[in-house]
Enzyme design. Structure first.
Site, mmCIF file in Angstrom:
data_model
loop_
_atom_site.group_PDB
_atom_site.id
_atom_site.type_symbol
_atom_site.label_atom_id
_atom_site.label_comp_id
_atom_site.label_asym_id
_atom_site.label_seq_id
_atom_site.Cartn_x
_atom_site.Cartn_y
_atom_site.Cartn_z
ATOM 1 N N SER A 25 0.801 -1.225 0.000
ATOM 2 C CA SER A 25 0.000 0.000 0.000
ATOM 3 C C SER A 25 0.833 1.274 0.000
ATOM 4 C CB SER A 25 -0.957 0.023 1.190
ATOM 5 O OG SER A 25 -0.223 0.168 2.396
ATOM 6 N N TYR A 58 -3.245 0.522 -2.922
ATOM 7 C CA TYR A 58 -4.403 1.046 -2.207
ATOM 8 C C TYR A 58 -3.928 2.002 -1.124
ATOM 9 C CZ TYR A 58 -3.111 -2.669 1.060
ATOM 10 O OH TYR A 58 -2.414 -3.489 1.908
#
EC number: 4.1.1.11
Length: 120
Positions: A25, A58
């Site tokens: 991430s 993300y």
């Protein structure tokens, strides 16, 4: 038919940390996430202005006001502290929604502090 449209970006942010040992991430200052209307766990693209690398990941929330842009996991091989990046989010929109969409552009200073919001 739905179209996939650009809807928001954090423009010319500076990577502040890179952690190979984190699961994955990108950690982003919550103030910047709010300004760009990007949610935690939302898919984002990161485009490295410094070296041309691009990736999908993300978003995770970082401390408010910290200016953190932390590249985590394997992506840390592609982006280093000091690199300048664009973090972009896209969405699915109907034809009607797409035609009136006004993407958010979040401009930041060298310390990733919000300068202003601009229409794209």
């Amino acid at each position: 038919m739905e179209r996939i449209m650009f809807r928001a970006k954090i423009h010319r942010a500076t990577v502040t940390q890179a952690d190979l040992d984190y699961v994955g991430s990108v950690t982003i200052d919550q103030d910047l996430l709010d300004a760009a209307d990007i949610l935690v766990n939302e898919k984002v693209d990161i485009w490295n202005i410094t070296n041309g690398n691009r990736l999908h990941t993300y978003a995770l929330s970082g401390p408010r006001g910290s200016g953190v842009i932390g590249i985590n996991g394997a992506a840390a091989h592609l982006m280093r502290p000091g690199d300048m990046v664009i973090i972009a989010a896209f969405g699915n929109f109907t034809e009607e929604e797409a035609r009136v969409l006004e993407p958010k552009v979040v401009l930041v200073d060298a310390r990733n502090r919000l300068l202003e919001l601009e229409p794209a």
